[in-house]
Write a protein that holds these residues in place. Structure first.
Motif, PDB file in Angstrom:
ATOM      1  N   ARG A 188       0.804  -1.218   0.000  1.00 15.80           N
ATOM      2  CA  ARG A 188       0.000   0.000   0.000  1.00 15.80           C
ATOM      3  C   ARG A 188       0.845   1.281   0.000  1.00 15.80           C
ATOM      4  O   ARG A 188       0.339   2.361  -0.258  1.00 15.80           O
ATOM      5  CB  ARG A 188      -0.957   0.002   1.189  1.00 15.80           C
ATOM      6  N   LYS A 189       2.130   1.158   0.245  1.00 15.04           N
ATOM      7  CA  LYS A 189       3.003   2.324   0.172  1.00 15.04           C
ATOM      8  C   LYS A 189       3.241   2.755  -1.270  1.00 15.04           C
ATOM      9  O   LYS A 189       3.577   3.910  -1.531  1.00 15.04           O
ATOM     10  CB  LYS A 189       4.360   2.012   0.838  1.00 15.04           C
ATOM     11  N   SER A 190       3.045   1.810  -2.205  1.00  7.20           N
ATOM     12  CA  SER A 190       3.350   2.114  -3.604  1.00  7.20           C
ATOM     13  C   SER A 190       2.235   1.776  -4.579  1.00  7.20           C
ATOM     14  O   SER A 190       2.234   2.276  -5.708  1.00  7.20           O
ATOM     15  CB  SER A 190       4.615   1.353  -4.042  1.00  7.20           C
ATOM     16  N   PHE A 191       1.286   0.926  -4.173  1.00  7.93           N
ATOM     17  CA  PHE A 191       0.287   0.429  -5.112  1.00  7.93           C
ATOM     18  C   PHE A 191      -1.137   0.635  -4.603  1.00  7.93           C
ATOM     19  O   PHE A 191      -1.401   0.507  -3.413  1.00  7.93           O
ATOM     20  CB  PHE A 191       0.486  -1.072  -5.369  1.00  7.93           C
ATOM     21  N   SER A 192      -2.046   0.941  -5.531  1.00  9.79           N
ATOM     22  CA  SER A 192      -3.476   1.003  -5.214  1.00  9.79           C
ATOM     23  C   SER A 192      -4.191  -0.224  -5.759  1.00  9.79           C
ATOM     24  O   SER A 192      -5.410  -0.314  -5.740  1.00  9.79           O
ATOM     25  CB  SER A 192      -4.098   2.267  -5.812  1.00  9.79           C
ATOM     26  N   THR A 193      -3.397  -1.178  -6.242  1.00 15.64           N
ATOM     27  CA  THR A 193      -3.913  -2.428  -6.786  1.00 15.64           C
ATOM     28  C   THR A 193      -4.869  -3.115  -5.810  1.00 15.64           C
ATOM     29  O   THR A 193      -4.589  -3.178  -4.612  1.00 15.64           O
ATOM     30  CB  THR A 193      -2.732  -3.383  -7.069  1.00 15.64           C
ATOM     31  N   PRO A 194      -6.020  -3.645  -6.278  1.00 13.69           N
ATOM     32  CA  PRO A 194      -6.908  -4.394  -5.376  1.00 13.69           C
ATOM     33  C   PRO A 194      -6.182  -5.559  -4.716  1.00 13.69           C
ATOM     34  O   PRO A 194      -5.437  -6.280  -5.382  1.00 13.69           O
ATOM     35  CB  PRO A 194      -8.015  -4.890  -6.310  1.00 13.69           C
ATOM     36  N   ILE A 195      -6.404  -5.724  -3.412  1.00 12.50           N
ATOM     37  CA  ILE A 195      -5.786  -6.820  -2.665  1.00 12.50           C
ATOM     38  C   ILE A 195      -6.890  -7.655  -2.026  1.00 12.50           C
ATOM     39  O   ILE A 195      -7.694  -7.137  -1.246  1.00 12.50           O
ATOM     40  CB  ILE A 195      -4.834  -6.294  -1.575  1.00 12.50           C
ATOM     41  N   LEU A 196      -6.926  -8.949  -2.353  1.00 13.71           N
ATOM     42  CA  LEU A 196      -7.911  -9.876  -1.802  1.00 13.71           C
ATOM     43  C   LEU A 196      -7.215 -10.808  -0.836  1.00 13.71           C
ATOM     44  O   LEU A 196      -6.294 -11.544  -1.221  1.00 13.71           O
ATOM     45  CB  LEU A 196      -8.575 -10.699  -2.915  1.00 13.71           C
ATOM     46  N   PHE A 197      -7.600 -10.758   0.422  1.00 16.95           N
ATOM     47  CA  PHE A 197      -7.004 -11.627   1.429  1.00 16.95           C
ATOM     48  C   PHE A 197      -7.619 -13.019   1.390  1.00 16.95           C
ATOM     49  O   PHE A 197      -8.828 -13.174   1.211  1.00 16.95           O
ATOM     50  CB  PHE A 197      -7.212 -11.056   2.828  1.00 16.95           C
ATOM     51  N   LEU A 198      -6.777 -14.036   1.581  1.00 15.15           N
ATOM     52  CA  LEU A 198      -7.220 -15.401   1.826  1.00 15.15           C
ATOM     53  C   LEU A 198      -6.840 -15.746   3.259  1.00 15.15           C
ATOM     54  O   LEU A 198      -5.742 -15.418   3.712  1.00 15.15           O
ATOM     55  CB  LEU A 198      -6.534 -16.392   0.886  1.00 15.15           C
ATOM     56  N   SER A 199      -7.745 -16.390   3.989  1.00 13.19           N
ATOM     57  CA  SER A 199      -7.421 -16.739   5.370  1.00 13.19           C
ATOM     58  C   SER A 199      -8.296 -17.880   5.853  1.00 13.19           C
ATOM     59  O   SER A 199      -9.437 -18.031   5.419  1.00 13.19           O
ATOM     60  CB  SER A 199      -7.608 -15.521   6.285  1.00 13.19           C
ATOM     61  N   CYS A 200      -7.738 -18.678   6.764  1.00  9.94           N
ATOM     62  CA  CYS A 200      -8.530 -19.727   7.405  1.00  9.94           C
ATOM     63  C   CYS A 200      -9.229 -19.172   8.644  1.00  9.94           C
ATOM     64  O   CYS A 200      -9.990 -19.870   9.303  1.00  9.94           O
ATOM     65  CB  CYS A 200      -7.644 -20.902   7.788  1.00  9.94           C
ATOM     66  N   LYS A 201      -8.981 -17.874   8.953  1.00  8.82           N
ATOM     67  CA  LYS A 201      -9.590 -17.236  10.115  1.00  8.82           C
ATOM     68  C   LYS A 201     -10.841 -16.467   9.687  1.00  8.82           C
ATOM     69  O   LYS A 201     -10.821 -15.754   8.693  1.00  8.82           O
ATOM     70  CB  LYS A 201      -8.606 -16.264  10.772  1.00  8.82           C
ATOM     71  N   SER A 202     -11.912 -16.608  10.457  1.00 15.02           N
ATOM     72  CA  SER A 202     -13.145 -15.897  10.123  1.00 15.02           C
ATOM     73  C   SER A 202     -13.573 -14.966  11.251  1.00 15.02           C
ATOM     74  O   SER A 202     -14.684 -14.441  11.238  1.00 15.02           O
ATOM     75  CB  SER A 202     -14.275 -16.895   9.844  1.00 15.02           C
ATOM     76  N   ASP A 203     -12.690 -14.752  12.242  1.00  6.79           N
ATOM     77  CA  ASP A 203     -13.009 -13.870  13.356  1.00  6.79           C
ATOM     78  C   ASP A 203     -13.155 -12.437  12.865  1.00  6.79           C
ATOM     79  O   ASP A 203     -12.389 -11.971  12.019  1.00  6.79           O
ATOM     80  CB  ASP A 203     -11.897 -13.944  14.409  1.00  6.79           C
ATOM     81  N   ASP A 204     -14.155 -11.705  13.408  1.00  6.52           N
ATOM     82  CA  ASP A 204     -14.420 -10.341  12.978  1.00  6.52           C
ATOM     83  C   ASP A 204     -13.193  -9.445  13.126  1.00  6.52           C
ATOM     84  O   ASP A 204     -12.932  -8.588  12.271  1.00  6.52           O
ATOM     85  CB  ASP A 204     -15.580  -9.731  13.772  1.00  6.52           C
ATOM     86  N   MET A 205     -12.424  -9.601  14.187  1.00  6.77           N
ATOM     87  CA  MET A 205     -11.263  -8.739  14.410  1.00  6.77           C
ATOM     88  C   MET A 205     -10.208  -8.940  13.336  1.00  6.77           C
ATOM     89  O   MET A 205      -9.557  -7.983  12.910  1.00  6.77           O
ATOM     90  CB  MET A 205     -10.666  -9.003  15.804  1.00  6.77           C
ATOM     91  N   ASP A 206     -10.043 -10.174  12.873  1.00  5.53           N
ATOM     92  CA  ASP A 206      -9.084 -10.436  11.798  1.00  5.53           C
ATOM     93  C   ASP A 206      -9.549  -9.782  10.503  1.00  5.53           C
ATOM     94  O   ASP A 206      -8.750  -9.221   9.745  1.00  5.53           O
ATOM     95  CB  ASP A 206      -8.919 -11.942  11.584  1.00  5.53           C
ATOM     96  N   ILE A 207     -10.849  -9.850  10.252  1.00 11.57           N
ATOM     97  CA  ILE A 207     -11.403  -9.255   9.043  1.00 11.57           C
ATOM     98  C   ILE A 207     -11.260  -7.736   9.095  1.00 11.57           C
ATOM     99  O   ILE A 207     -10.847  -7.095   8.116  1.00 11.57           O
ATOM    100  CB  ILE A 207     -12.883  -9.651   8.875  1.00 11.57           C
ATOM    101  N   ILE A 208     -11.580  -7.141  10.257  1.00 12.62           N
ATOM    102  CA  ILE A 208     -11.463  -5.689  10.412  1.00 12.62           C
ATOM    103  C   ILE A 208     -10.024  -5.243  10.215  1.00 12.62           C
ATOM    104  O   ILE A 208      -9.747  -4.237   9.546  1.00 12.62           O
ATOM    105  CB  ILE A 208     -11.973  -5.260  11.801  1.00 12.62           C
ATOM    106  N   LEU A 209      -9.080  -5.989  10.778  1.00 15.51           N
ATOM    107  CA  LEU A 209      -7.664  -5.653  10.626  1.00 15.51           C
ATOM    108  C   LEU A 209      -7.270  -5.690   9.153  1.00 15.51           C
ATOM    109  O   LEU A 209      -6.588  -4.777   8.658  1.00 15.51           O
ATOM    110  CB  LEU A 209      -6.801  -6.620  11.422  1.00 15.51           C
ATOM    111  N   GLY A 210      -7.714  -6.721   8.454  1.00 18.73           N
ATOM    112  CA  GLY A 210      -7.380  -6.844   7.035  1.00 18.73           C
ATOM    113  C   GLY A 210      -7.865  -5.657   6.227  1.00 18.73           C
ATOM    114  O   GLY A 210      -7.136  -5.113   5.382  1.00 18.73           O
ATOM    115  N   PHE A 211      -9.093  -5.215   6.487  1.00 16.66           N
ATOM    116  CA  PHE A 211      -9.639  -4.074   5.757  1.00 16.66           C
ATOM    117  C   PHE A 211      -8.966  -2.769   6.177  1.00 16.66           C
ATOM    118  O   PHE A 211      -8.738  -1.887   5.355  1.00 16.66           O
ATOM    119  CB  PHE A 211     -11.146  -3.972   5.982  1.00 16.66           C
ATOM    120  N   SER A 212      -8.663  -2.635   7.461  1.00 14.27           N
ATOM    121  CA  SER A 212      -8.145  -1.364   7.968  1.00 14.27           C
ATOM    122  C   SER A 212      -6.749  -1.051   7.454  1.00 14.27           C
ATOM    123  O   SER A 212      -6.357   0.123   7.393  1.00 14.27           O
ATOM    124  CB  SER A 212      -8.139  -1.366   9.496  1.00 14.27           C
ATOM    125  N   ILE A 213      -5.977  -2.071   7.067  1.00 21.72           N
ATOM    126  CA  ILE A 213      -4.615  -1.798   6.580  1.00 21.72           C
ATOM    127  C   ILE A 213      -4.538  -1.793   5.054  1.00 21.72           C
ATOM    128  O   ILE A 213      -3.460  -1.724   4.477  1.00 21.72           O
ATOM    129  CB  ILE A 213      -3.585  -2.786   7.174  1.00 21.72           C
TER     130      ILE A 213
END
Length: 230
Positions: free
Chosen positions: A70-95
């Motif tokens: 994110r320091k250099s690119f605005s490219t869409p980023i799609l996370f893959l994860s085995c975690k479905s906890d809301d806090m993990d999802i919020i962290l992923g979106f917030s960064i």
């Protein structure tokens, strides 16, 4: 669009093989990496149109890779994860993540999301030269006059309703957590009380949505926040 580059970062060989197969069938060029450091180098060299990024990588995890990208690119980023906890999802979106897909997943659904994010990215590029307006199907946002037209008819938005819509519409498909959206609009932390935001979102939907109960533009992401569907 066939020929677009997708950087796939995951240390599970079976998943990489499966996703690559489906993406290549759609005509995408797939670049693969199994670690964060290599992925960053590949991104700098090849400048992918979209990144599919596993969070649980060895060494540098996906969260840090996203921060660096994110320091250099605005490219869409799609996370893959085995975690479905809301806090993990919020962290992923917030960064800076644009989507969050939980394992196990349907390859067909993943491809559909890839197409959707690339389509939104193209629309943003097409309208980038016109810095005074944002255009979406049935919706026009005029940044100079601070007016919004729905099917060519001006919607009577309040100042805060316009600000909320603008923050969301500037990043179609990107999920904005409640706290972040509140601070962007009111300039202060909500201190955990986001009821004002919820009321404004409800009023905004009544003014721009054909059916506020099933919104087309301002969509709720359960447990996280809102995103704009362009």
């Amino acid at each position: 669009m066939p020929g677009e580059k997708i950087l796939l970062v995951d240390d599970e060989a079976e998943i990489v093989e499966l996703i690559s197969l489906y993406l290549k069938k759609e005509g995408y060029e797939v670049l693969c990496s199994n670690n964060g450091a290599e992925a960053l180098e590949m991104a700098k060299e090849h400048r992918p149109d979209l990144v599919i990024l596993d969070i649980s990588l060895p060494g540098m995890d996906g969260i840090e890779v996203c921060r660096q990208l994110r320091k250099s690119f605005s490219t869409p980023i799609l996370f893959l994860s085995c975690k479905s906890d809301d806090m993990d999802i919020i962290l992923g979106f917030s960064i800076g993540g644009d989507d969050y897909i939980t394992k196990p997943f349907s390859p067909g659904q993943l491809v559909a999301r890839v197409k959707a994010h690339l389509r939104r990215s193209h629309l943003m590029e097409q309208h980038k030269e016109d810095s005074q307006h944002l255009y979406f199907p049935g919706l026009e946002v005029d940044l100079i006059s601070r007016t919004v037209k729905v099917d060519s008819v001006i919607a009577p938005l309040s100042s805060k309703e316009f600000d909320l819509l603008l923050h969301l519409a500037k990043s179609p498909g990107k999920v904005l957590p409640l706290e972040q959206l509140y601070k962007m609009t009111w300039g202060v932390d909500s201190n955990g009380d986001t009821r004002t935001l919820l009321v404004h979102i409800s009023n905004l939907r009544k003014k721009i949505e054909t059916n506020p109960a099933e919104p087309r533009y301002v969509q709720t992401v359960r447990g996280v926040g809102y995103k704009f569907n362009g």
